[in-house]
Design a protein around this motif. Structure first.
Motif, PDB file in Angstrom:
ATOM      1  N   LEU A 120       0.834  -1.202   0.000  1.00 51.28           N
ATOM      2  CA  LEU A 120       0.000   0.000   0.000  1.00 51.28           C
ATOM      3  C   LEU A 120       0.868   1.252   0.000  1.00 51.28           C
ATOM      4  O   LEU A 120       0.359   2.369   0.107  1.00 51.28           O
ATOM      5  CB  LEU A 120      -0.902   0.001   1.243  1.00 51.28           C
ATOM      6  CG  LEU A 120      -1.990  -1.074   1.297  1.00 51.28           C
ATOM      7  CD1 LEU A 120      -2.673  -1.096   2.657  1.00 51.28           C
ATOM      8  CD2 LEU A 120      -3.036  -0.826   0.198  1.00 51.28           C
TER       9      LEU A 120
ATOM     10  N   HIS B 174      -3.589   5.967   3.120  1.00 52.06           N
ATOM     11  CA  HIS B 174      -2.808   4.879   3.707  1.00 52.06           C
ATOM     12  C   HIS B 174      -2.322   5.375   5.065  1.00 52.06           C
ATOM     13  O   HIS B 174      -1.571   6.339   5.142  1.00 52.06           O
ATOM     14  CB  HIS B 174      -1.625   4.579   2.770  1.00 52.06           C
ATOM     15  CG  HIS B 174      -0.652   3.592   3.319  1.00 52.06           C
ATOM     16  ND1 HIS B 174       0.644   3.504   2.881  1.00 52.06           N
ATOM     17  CD2 HIS B 174      -0.779   2.641   4.278  1.00 52.06           C
ATOM     18  CE1 HIS B 174       1.270   2.546   3.538  1.00 52.06           C
ATOM     19  NE2 HIS B 174       0.427   2.013   4.398  1.00 52.06           N
TER      20      HIS B 174
ATOM     21  N   GLN C  53       2.130  -1.004  11.228  1.00 54.11           N
ATOM     22  CA  GLN C  53       1.150  -1.821  10.479  1.00 54.11           C
ATOM     23  C   GLN C  53       0.431  -0.971   9.441  1.00 54.11           C
ATOM     24  O   GLN C  53       0.035   0.153   9.713  1.00 54.11           O
ATOM     25  CB  GLN C  53       0.080  -2.352  11.430  1.00 54.11           C
ATOM     26  CG  GLN C  53       0.555  -3.431  12.356  1.00 54.11           C
ATOM     27  CD  GLN C  53      -0.573  -3.782  13.316  1.00 54.11           C
ATOM     28  OE1 GLN C  53      -1.599  -4.301  12.906  1.00 54.11           O
ATOM     29  NE2 GLN C  53      -0.391  -3.475  14.577  1.00 54.11           N
ATOM     30  N   ASP C  54       0.241  -1.546   8.260  1.00 57.20           N
ATOM     31  CA  ASP C  54      -0.451  -0.820   7.195  1.00 57.20           C
ATOM     32  C   ASP C  54      -1.956  -0.894   7.393  1.00 57.20           C
ATOM     33  O   ASP C  54      -2.509  -1.970   7.612  1.00 57.20           O
ATOM     34  CB  ASP C  54      -0.109  -1.441   5.831  1.00 57.20           C
ATOM     35  CG  ASP C  54       1.337  -1.166   5.455  1.00 57.20           C
ATOM     36  OD1 ASP C  54       1.756   0.001   5.577  1.00 57.20           O
ATOM     37  OD2 ASP C  54       2.044  -2.118   5.069  1.00 57.20           O
ATOM     38  N   MET C  55      -2.596   0.273   7.297  1.00 54.99           N
ATOM     39  CA  MET C  55      -4.064   0.305   7.412  1.00 54.99           C
ATOM     40  C   MET C  55      -4.599   1.262   6.349  1.00 54.99           C
ATOM     41  O   MET C  55      -3.835   2.045   5.787  1.00 54.99           O
ATOM     42  CB  MET C  55      -4.490   0.834   8.794  1.00 54.99           C
ATOM     43  CG  MET C  55      -4.108  -0.051   9.953  1.00 54.99           C
ATOM     44  SD  MET C  55      -4.472   0.739  11.551  1.00 54.99           S
ATOM     45  CE  MET C  55      -6.244   0.732  11.638  1.00 54.99           C
TER      46      MET C  55
ATOM     47  N   ARG D  51     -11.868  -5.847   8.288  1.00 57.57           N
ATOM     48  CA  ARG D  51     -10.578  -6.326   7.785  1.00 57.57           C
ATOM     49  C   ARG D  51     -10.828  -6.982   6.430  1.00 57.57           C
ATOM     50  O   ARG D  51     -11.922  -7.539   6.207  1.00 57.57           O
ATOM     51  CB  ARG D  51      -9.931  -7.288   8.779  1.00 57.57           C
ATOM     52  CG  ARG D  51     -10.378  -8.705   8.658  1.00 57.57           C
ATOM     53  CD  ARG D  51      -9.794  -9.634   9.691  1.00 57.57           C
ATOM     54  NE  ARG D  51     -10.677 -10.771   9.836  1.00 57.57           N
ATOM     55  CZ  ARG D  51     -10.616 -11.874   9.101  1.00 57.57           C
ATOM     56  NH1 ARG D  51      -9.671 -12.015   8.193  1.00 57.57           N
ATOM     57  NH2 ARG D  51     -11.493 -12.851   9.257  1.00 57.57           N
TER      58      ARG D  51
ATOM     59  N   ASP E 135      -7.237 -10.833  -0.561  1.00 58.74           N
ATOM     60  CA  ASP E 135      -6.766  -9.729  -1.406  1.00 58.74           C
ATOM     61  C   ASP E 135      -7.954  -9.304  -2.252  1.00 58.74           C
ATOM     62  O   ASP E 135      -8.584 -10.146  -2.897  1.00 58.74           O
ATOM     63  CB  ASP E 135      -5.653 -10.205  -2.353  1.00 58.74           C
ATOM     64  CG  ASP E 135      -4.418 -10.653  -1.591  1.00 58.74           C
ATOM     65  OD1 ASP E 135      -4.293 -10.312  -0.400  1.00 58.74           O
ATOM     66  OD2 ASP E 135      -3.572 -11.350  -2.197  1.00 58.74           O
TER      67      ASP E 135
ATOM     68  N   VAL F  47      -6.446  -4.122  -2.083  1.00 57.99           N
ATOM     69  CA  VAL F  47      -6.275  -4.154  -0.627  1.00 57.99           C
ATOM     70  C   VAL F  47      -5.805  -5.555  -0.214  1.00 57.99           C
ATOM     71  O   VAL F  47      -6.504  -6.545  -0.458  1.00 57.99           O
ATOM     72  CB  VAL F  47      -7.610  -3.810   0.087  1.00 57.99           C
ATOM     73  CG1 VAL F  47      -7.440  -3.846   1.600  1.00 57.99           C
ATOM     74  CG2 VAL F  47      -8.106  -2.447  -0.363  1.00 57.99           C
TER      75      VAL F  47
ATOM     76  N   THR G 196      -5.661  -6.546   5.818  1.00 61.86           N
ATOM     77  CA  THR G 196      -5.523  -5.104   6.080  1.00 61.86           C
ATOM     78  C   THR G 196      -6.718  -4.625   6.896  1.00 61.86           C
ATOM     79  O   THR G 196      -7.867  -4.967   6.598  1.00 61.86           O
ATOM     80  CB  THR G 196      -5.502  -4.303   4.755  1.00 61.86           C
ATOM     81  OG1 THR G 196      -4.475  -4.827   3.944  1.00 61.86           O
ATOM     82  CG2 THR G 196      -5.278  -2.815   4.998  1.00 61.86           C
ATOM     83  N   ARG G 197      -6.430  -3.839   7.935  1.00 62.85           N
ATOM     84  CA  ARG G 197      -7.518  -3.249   8.732  1.00 62.85           C
ATOM     85  C   ARG G 197      -7.961  -1.967   8.046  1.00 62.85           C
ATOM     86  O   ARG G 197      -7.108  -1.145   7.663  1.00 62.85           O
ATOM     87  CB  ARG G 197      -7.033  -2.921  10.144  1.00 62.85           C
ATOM     88  CG  ARG G 197      -7.233  -4.011  11.167  1.00 62.85           C
ATOM     89  CD  ARG G 197      -6.813  -5.352  10.726  1.00 62.85           C
ATOM     90  NE  ARG G 197      -7.015  -6.371  11.770  1.00 62.85           N
ATOM     91  CZ  ARG G 197      -6.864  -7.656  11.588  1.00 62.85           C
ATOM     92  NH1 ARG G 197      -6.521  -8.138  10.401  1.00 62.85           N
ATOM     93  NH2 ARG G 197      -7.047  -8.507  12.564  1.00 62.85           N
TER      94      ARG G 197
END
Ligand code: HEM
Length: 540
Positions: free
Chosen positions: A28, A68, A75-77, A392, A396, A418, A422-423
């Motif tokens: 992301l 992003h 962590q990526d969210m 979440r 993918d 996404v 991912t949250r």
């Protein structure tokens, strides 16, 4: 083979695997977003704890419908308010965007294993049993109950104002609304009188009144960190941890659980006996007990699930409506011209009612009060009690956007891939102020927008009036019809009888994030407050 060469071989395989994962992972990184405030909390410390909406509105202005963001430890969210993306996540993708286990574990604290907690097939099963109790006729039938509960406040306040100089006084209206909506959910959902307005409290009100503020208000750094990192703890362990965790708010959670379980057990026993004796009633719980009796074994709710639904209804059906009404009265106190116009419409409708020899409004009369509806919708748009929901990615998944964005590398994209797990934070607060939907004055409180509304919208999100206030799709609020009739019944009664004006304290009020959006004057520890000046309204 000697163990010595095996260790470096294994380490090599692990490193290669990690490098492979890193290279093949969906990234992301190219999606623009704010700089993390810290490595420990990323962006979520500010997002969860600032005055509700402030961070969302800033990101919306800066990044558009998607950003992003970072959770704890990098962590990526994703943070999202783009209409098409929301429509896709809530409706089209449905169960492919489930709730995250760490968020579900939090809902156990207040609602056990009820509809808010469950996911997938369990959610489908529970919702199927619940739905018949929340249809249009069932919700409309509750209108007289709401009007009656609202009228109890009128009687109480008029008594209190009778001796007050100038028939005016300052009331913490949020407390009173909490009492009244507790009585309303008691009667509507359980055919039970909590007597909250009469006693100005009672045990049930005590265990609910400050529950969310004490448990989720003013989260410490440690709590924000833990709430996010607990995604790596298996759900049953996490539930166990919360069940025994000491701390501020947790005593109340435990008392709430004990009190509401005892009440729920008694109610279920009474309703089941009444059903067996052929004396079924029309409250929500009786409908549920009946639906549950007639379902086949595989689709039935267990006793614990029934208790959980009762806890769910007690919380979801009372806190949200009293919060909406509280913010509504605040806006009307800030805008006396809107309040006066609203009162005129209600008094005119009352005159018509009386001319027909009737004394009580019914749901059908609401059509003759378009400004009441416009004000209610504007309150719900402007102050959504549930300002974020979270999900979440279950796999993918490609998420479409209404408005293309330019990535950091300069590409213009209209969809975002996404990665699984991912949250995503779905911003109800920002969507409800999106200028592409609500116009350039989206940040102004203006009920007239609903009267001049064009018929067609590009993407319809949410279960009601294109608002995201009640969320949407497979997990949209089941009680939205209940809520709109309750809020209108209360508005009509209160605005008809009283005039609300600002106080110095009320000018300091801020929208505090406590899972729902609570009004706070000074500190959260003082609880939700809405001190408004209340006077008896004049009639022409
Ligand atoms: C103004 C009042 C209300 C607001 C703003 C509101 C808002 C919401 C929102 C945003 C959700 C979705 C949460 C998510 O997607 O994570 C939700 C779910 C829910 N609401 Fe409401 N609600 C209101 C009133 C009510 C009432 C009156 C009831 C019941 C009597 C109720 C029962 C529920 C239940 C059971 C769910 C879970 C639905 C599911 O997951 O299938 N709500 N509500």
């Amino acid at each position: 083979m000697s163990p010595l060469p095996i260790a470096p071989l294994l380490a090599g395989i692990v490193v290669l695997y990690l490098v492979y994962k890193r290279i093949t992972r969906i990234s992301l990184d190219d999606i623009p977003g704010p700089k993390a405030d810290s490595f420990w909390l990323g962006n979520v410390g500010k997002l969860y704890r600032s005055v509700v909406g402030t961070v969302d509105f800033k990101w919306q202005e800066e990044f558009g419908g998607i950003a992003h963001i970072k959770g704890p430890l990098g962590q990526d969210m994703l943070w999202i308010c783009d209409p098409k993306a929301l429509q896709f996540i809530y409706h089209t993708a449905g169960y492919n965007f489930p709730k995250a286990p760490e968020r579900r574990a939090l809902s156990v604290l207040t609602t056990d294993h009820g509809l808010v907690f469950v996911d997938g097939d369990d959610h489908k099963r529970q919702r199927k049993v619940m739905l018949p109790a929340f249809g249009t006729p069932e919700s409309k039938a509750l209108f007289p109950i709401f009007s009656r509960c609202a009228a109890k406040i009128t009687t109480k306040w008029k008594d209190m104002l009778f001796d007050a100089p100038g028939q005016t006084s300052i009331f913490n209206v949020t407390n009173w609304l909490s009492f009244a909506t507790m009585d309303a959910i008691g009667e509507a959902a359980f055919d039970h009188n909590f007597g909250s307005i009469d006693n100005q409290g009672g045990e049930m009100v005590r265990v609910y009144q400050t529950l969310l503020v004490s448990t989720f208000g003013k989260l410490s750094d440690g709590k924000v960190f833990f709430m996010n990192m607990s995604r790596f703890i298996p759900l049953p362990l996490l539930e166990l941890f919360y069940a025994y965790m000491p701390g501020i708010g947790m005593d109340l959670v435990k008392q709430n659980r004990a009190t509401s379980h005892a009440f729920a057990r008694e109610m279920i026993r009474n309703k089941s006996e009444a059903l067996t004796d052929g004396k079924g009633s029309h409250d929500i719980m009786s409908i549920l007990v009946k639906a549950n009796h007639s379902e086949n074994e595989k689709t039935k709710l267990s006793e614990f699930e029934m208790i959980s639904q009762m806890r769910t209804l007690l919380l979801a059906g009372h806190e949200t409506t009293s919060t909406t009404l509280t913010w509504g009265l605040w806006e009307l106190a800030k805008h006396p011209e809107i309040q006066t116009r609203l009162r005129k419409e209600i008094h005119a409708a009352e005159a018509v009612l009386q001319s027909k020899g009737r004394t009580q409004f019914t749901v059908n009369d609401l059509d003759s009060m378009p400004y009441v509806q416009a004000c209610m919708k504007e309150i719900m748009r402007y102050h959504p009690p549930v300002f974020h929901t979270q999900r979440r990615a279950g796999k993918d998944i490609m998420v479409p956007l209404s408005t293309p964005i330019t990535t950091k590398s300069g590409k213009v994209i209209q969809e975002v891939l996404v990665p699984k797990e991912t949250r995503v934070v779905l911003s109800v607060a920002a969507y409800n102020r999106d200028k592409s939907i609500w116009g350039e004055d989206a940040h102004e409180f203006n009920p007239d927008r609903w009267l001049n509304k064009p018929d067609k919208r590009e993407t319809s999100v949410g279960v009601y009036s294109n608002l995201l206030t009640f969320s949407g799709g497979v997990r949209g609020c089941i009680g939205w019809r209940f809520a709109i009739y309750e809020v209108q019944a209360f508005m009509i009664e209160l605005i008809s009888n009283f005039e609300f004006s600002m106080t110095d304290e009320a000018k300091k009020i801020r929208r505090e994030a406590c899972l729902v959006m609570a009004p706070v004057v000074n500190d959260v520890s003082e609880g939700a407050q809405m001190p408004l000046r209340v006077s008896v309204a004049q009639r022409e």
